[in-house]
Design a protein around this motif. Structure first.
Motif, PDB file in Angstrom:
ATOM      1  N   ARG A 158      36.345  35.679  43.609  1.00 37.97           N
ATOM      2  CA  ARG A 158      35.390  35.538  42.501  1.00 37.97           C
ATOM      3  C   ARG A 158      34.949  36.882  41.934  1.00 37.97           C
ATOM      4  NH1 ARG A 158      33.379  30.920  45.634  1.00 37.97           N
ATOM      5  NH2 ARG A 158      33.765  29.029  44.390  1.00 37.97           N
ATOM      6  N   GLU A 159      35.121  37.953  42.685  1.00 39.05           N
ATOM      7  CA  GLU A 159      34.763  39.274  42.168  1.00 39.05           C
ATOM      8  C   GLU A 159      35.570  39.616  40.913  1.00 39.05           C
ATOM      9  OE1 GLU A 159      35.052  42.378  45.034  1.00 39.05           O
ATOM     10  OE2 GLU A 159      34.087  41.215  46.621  1.00 39.05           O
ATOM     11  N   PHE A 160      36.787  39.065  40.822  1.00 37.18           N
ATOM     12  CA  PHE A 160      37.696  39.427  39.730  1.00 37.18           C
ATOM     13  C   PHE A 160      37.884  38.285  38.748  1.00 37.18           C
ATOM     14  CE2 PHE A 160      39.232  41.239  43.825  1.00 37.18           C
ATOM     15  CZ  PHE A 160      38.728  42.523  43.638  1.00 37.18           C
ATOM     16  N   LEU A 161      37.025  37.281  38.801  1.00 37.16           N
ATOM     17  CA  LEU A 161      37.212  36.114  37.947  1.00 37.16           C
ATOM     18  C   LEU A 161      37.177  36.487  36.465  1.00 37.16           C
ATOM     19  CD1 LEU A 161      37.742  33.183  38.696  1.00 37.16           C
ATOM     20  CD2 LEU A 161      35.339  32.683  38.252  1.00 37.16           C
ATOM     21  N   SER A 162      36.309  37.410  36.108  1.00 32.46           N
ATOM     22  CA  SER A 162      36.190  37.801  34.696  1.00 32.46           C
ATOM     23  C   SER A 162      37.400  38.595  34.212  1.00 32.46           C
ATOM     24  CB  SER A 162      34.917  38.626  34.487  1.00 32.46           C
ATOM     25  OG  SER A 162      34.967  39.826  35.246  1.00 32.46           O
ATOM     26  N   LEU A 163      38.195  39.135  35.142  1.00 31.77           N
ATOM     27  CA  LEU A 163      39.369  39.917  34.765  1.00 31.77           C
ATOM     28  C   LEU A 163      40.586  39.043  34.505  1.00 31.77           C
ATOM     29  CD1 LEU A 163      39.199  42.828  37.377  1.00 31.77           C
ATOM     30  CD2 LEU A 163      38.140  42.719  35.118  1.00 31.77           C
ATOM     31  N   LEU A 164      40.562  37.805  34.997  1.00 30.26           N
ATOM     32  CA  LEU A 164      41.740  36.956  34.901  1.00 30.26           C
ATOM     33  C   LEU A 164      41.978  36.510  33.469  1.00 30.26           C
ATOM     34  CD1 LEU A 164      41.363  34.638  38.043  1.00 30.26           C
ATOM     35  CD2 LEU A 164      42.455  36.889  37.850  1.00 30.26           C
ATOM     36  N   PRO A 165      43.217  36.575  32.999  1.00 34.39           N
ATOM     37  CA  PRO A 165      43.536  36.096  31.647  1.00 34.39           C
ATOM     38  C   PRO A 165      43.602  34.579  31.632  1.00 34.39           C
ATOM     39  CG  PRO A 165      45.528  36.791  32.755  1.00 34.39           C
ATOM     40  CD  PRO A 165      44.397  37.124  33.683  1.00 34.39           C
ATOM     41  N   ASN A 166      43.557  34.003  30.454  1.00 34.81           N
ATOM     42  CA  ASN A 166      43.643  32.549  30.336  1.00 34.81           C
ATOM     43  C   ASN A 166      45.075  32.034  30.394  1.00 34.81           C
ATOM     44  OD1 ASN A 166      40.871  32.252  30.104  1.00 34.81           O
ATOM     45  ND2 ASN A 166      40.891  32.368  27.880  1.00 34.81           N
ATOM     46  N   GLY A 167      46.042  32.927  30.267  1.00 37.53           N
ATOM     47  CA  GLY A 167      47.436  32.507  30.256  1.00 37.53           C
ATOM     48  C   GLY A 167      48.066  32.455  31.626  1.00 37.53           C
ATOM     49  N   PHE A 168      49.394  32.689  31.678  1.00 40.51           N
ATOM     50  CA  PHE A 168      50.154  32.510  32.901  1.00 40.51           C
ATOM     51  C   PHE A 168      50.104  33.707  33.853  1.00 40.51           C
ATOM     52  CE2 PHE A 168      52.146  29.046  30.577  1.00 40.51           C
ATOM     53  CZ  PHE A 168      52.376  28.119  31.582  1.00 40.51           C
ATOM     54  N   SER A 169      49.555  34.828  33.470  1.00 44.80           N
ATOM     55  CA  SER A 169      49.656  36.027  34.303  1.00 44.80           C
ATOM     56  C   SER A 169      48.487  36.212  35.268  1.00 44.80           C
ATOM     57  CB  SER A 169      49.785  37.274  33.419  1.00 44.80           C
ATOM     58  OG  SER A 169      48.671  37.410  32.562  1.00 44.80           O
ATOM     59  N   TYR A 170      47.762  35.129  35.581  1.00 51.63           N
ATOM     60  CA  TYR A 170      46.662  35.280  36.537  1.00 51.63           C
ATOM     61  C   TYR A 170      47.143  35.750  37.915  1.00 51.63           C
ATOM     62  CZ  TYR A 170      46.866  31.598  40.078  1.00 51.63           C
ATOM     63  OH  TYR A 170      47.208  30.865  41.178  1.00 51.63           O
ATOM     64  N   PRO A 171      48.352  35.322  38.416  1.00 45.79           N
ATOM     65  CA  PRO A 171      48.785  35.824  39.726  1.00 45.79           C
ATOM     66  C   PRO A 171      48.943  37.339  39.745  1.00 45.79           C
ATOM     67  CG  PRO A 171      50.064  33.885  39.123  1.00 45.79           C
ATOM     68  CD  PRO A 171      49.301  34.304  37.897  1.00 45.79           C
ATOM     69  N   THR A 172      49.524  37.888  38.677  1.00 45.26           N
ATOM     70  CA  THR A 172      49.695  39.336  38.586  1.00 45.26           C
ATOM     71  C   THR A 172      48.355  40.054  38.627  1.00 45.26           C
ATOM     72  OG1 THR A 172      51.697  39.085  37.257  1.00 45.26           O
ATOM     73  CG2 THR A 172      50.584  41.201  37.138  1.00 45.26           C
ATOM     74  N   THR A 173      47.422  39.569  37.824  1.00 41.78           N
ATOM     75  CA  THR A 173      46.106  40.204  37.740  1.00 41.78           C
ATOM     76  C   THR A 173      45.371  40.144  39.070  1.00 41.78           C
ATOM     77  OG1 THR A 173      45.975  39.551  35.410  1.00 41.78           O
ATOM     78  CG2 THR A 173      43.930  40.231  36.473  1.00 41.78           C
ATOM     79  N   SER A 174      45.353  38.984  39.704  1.00 35.68           N
ATOM     80  CA  SER A 174      44.611  38.839  40.946  1.00 35.68           C
ATOM     81  C   SER A 174      45.225  39.685  42.065  1.00 35.68           C
ATOM     82  CB  SER A 174      44.546  37.366  41.370  1.00 35.68           C
ATOM     83  OG  SER A 174      45.835  36.813  41.543  1.00 35.68           O
ATOM     84  N   THR A 175      46.557  39.739  42.141  1.00 30.83           N
ATOM     85  CA  THR A 175      47.198  40.539  43.185  1.00 30.83           C
ATOM     86  C   THR A 175      46.868  42.011  43.023  1.00 30.83           C
ATOM     87  OG1 THR A 175      49.043  38.974  43.370  1.00 30.83           O
ATOM     88  CG2 THR A 175      49.395  41.188  44.226  1.00 30.83           C
ATOM     89  N   MET A 176      47.023  42.538  41.804  1.00 34.35           N
ATOM     90  CA  MET A 176      46.743  43.954  41.581  1.00 34.35           C
ATOM     91  C   MET A 176      45.274  44.275  41.770  1.00 34.35           C
ATOM     92  SD  MET A 176      49.733  45.094  41.103  1.00 34.35           S
ATOM     93  CE  MET A 176      49.391  46.792  40.632  1.00 34.35           C
ATOM     94  N   ALA A 177      44.398  43.336  41.426  1.00 39.68           N
ATOM     95  CA  ALA A 177      42.963  43.553  41.606  1.00 39.68           C
ATOM     96  C   ALA A 177      42.611  43.643  43.091  1.00 39.68           C
ATOM     97  CB  ALA A 177      42.176  42.418  40.945  1.00 39.68           C
ATOM     98  N   PHE A 178      43.229  42.813  43.916  1.00 41.79           N
ATOM     99  CA  PHE A 178      42.977  42.872  45.358  1.00 41.79           C
ATOM    100  C   PHE A 178      43.454  44.200  45.934  1.00 41.79           C
ATOM    101  CE2 PHE A 178      41.640  38.589  45.301  1.00 41.79           C
ATOM    102  CZ  PHE A 178      41.148  38.252  46.565  1.00 41.79           C
ATOM    103  N   PHE A 179      44.629  44.655  45.509  1.00 47.34           N
ATOM    104  CA  PHE A 179      45.117  45.954  45.960  1.00 47.34           C
ATOM    105  C   PHE A 179      44.174  47.063  45.506  1.00 47.34           C
ATOM    106  CE2 PHE A 179      49.546  44.201  46.479  1.00 47.34           C
ATOM    107  CZ  PHE A 179      49.704  44.606  47.799  1.00 47.34           C
TER     108      PHE A 179
END
Length: 301
Positions: A158-179
């Motif tokens: 949930r820390e990165f919820l606002s960073l997630l896009p509405n499209g298909f690339s949420y896995p990419t965003t969440s993985t890089m955000a965790f790193f």
């Protein structure tokens, strides 16, 4: 861990495959809740999802896979969040293995699709490029950057919820955000089967969008690691051309100046992006702290 597990399934026109997915979940684990987010389906997806133990969230129109994920996360009550597709590609029997890996002390576990998993040649090549670039950016081996079959600790996701896009690339965003946040990320080998129904990915439009993901990977982690090598190319070309023109005509040309200027501009873009990225994550951390403070105030009352 299943007592605190919320399973989130984004679905769009998946009335044929969704029942088998839900049956598979019931036979593999007993989660706290199952949330199906109907992203503006025009078929009976919401109707077939409406069964005991399943919470259905319906969007009045299609907002995108990432938007469905965010809606599910906001409604989830569990401390552990598991995401999987509704099209039958992800085997619910793999859920216990992902949870066991998370229980080893990781914050995010991604189901890594092995060789032979359903994907066309173009998507396979693109995924290899993404994985290589993400590995270079993070300094850690990234086995599958774009897999949507993953389990994470809810508080940290949930820390990165606002960073997630509405499209298909949420896995990419969440993985890089965790790193980027220094959280522990692991991979568990899975086999993704042939999807049921029609894919929602459009090759031409989504192909362009996937190319943009490459730059997004860099800006989500460390922009300078992407922009600095890019700035070296015009810099070296400028030096080479200057040497050539100095020997041949004995002067510094406009083309050399243009190449040097381009190199400087690309480097400065990376430097500015690096500062913006740092501020972005600081704001995310501050927002999470404010939520915890508010929860603490409410509990004290």
């Amino acid at each position: 861990m299943t007592d605190s597990l919320s399973i989130i399934i984004p679905a769009k026109n998946e009335q044929l495959s969704l029942p088998d997915v839900l049956d598979g979940i019931s036979s593999s684990c007993s989660p706290l809740e199952i949330i199906v987010v109907d992203d503006g389906s025009t078929d009976e997806t919401a109707k077939v999802a409406a069964r005991d133990g399943v919470k259905v969230i319906s969007h009045p129109y299609s907002k995108g896979n990432g938007a469905a994920i965010k809606a599910g996360v906001r409604a989830a009550k569990g401390d552990i969040l598991l995401f999987m597709d509704a099209d039958g590609q992800h085997d619910p029997q793999d859920i216990p293995r992902l949870l066991a890996k998370l229980n080893e002390g990781f914050d995010l576990v991604v189901g890594s699709r092995q060789k032979g998993s359903q994907a066309n040649v173009g998507r396979g090549v693109a995924n290899k490029v993404y994985n290589w670039l993400a590995s270079y950016m993070t300094g850690h081996k990234v086995a599958d950057l774009t897999s949507g079959f993953r389990v994470a600790r809810a508080k940290k996701f949930r820390e990165f919820l606002s960073l997630l896009p509405n499209g298909f690339s949420y896995p990419t965003t969440s993985t890089m955000a965790f790193f980027r946040a220094g959280y522990s990320v692991a991979y568990e080998a899975i086999h993704a089967g042939r999807r049921d129904g029609k894919s929602h990915i459009r090759p031409l439009k989504d192909g362009i969008r996937f190319l943009l993901i490459i730059f997004k990977i860099g800006t989500l982690y460390s922009p300078l690691k992407l922009f600095f090598p890019l700035s070296l190319l015009p810099l070296l070309m400028g030096i080479g051309y200057y040497i050539f023109t100095y020997i041949s005509v004995g002067r510094f040309t406009n083309m050399s100046a243009l190449l040097f200027t381009t190199a400087i501009l690309i480097f400065l873009m990376g430097l500015v992006s690096e500062q913006i990225t740092q501020l972005m994550y600081q704001e995310s951390d501050s927002g999470d702290d404010r939520v915890e403070e508010a929860q603490g105030d409410q509990s004290s009352k």
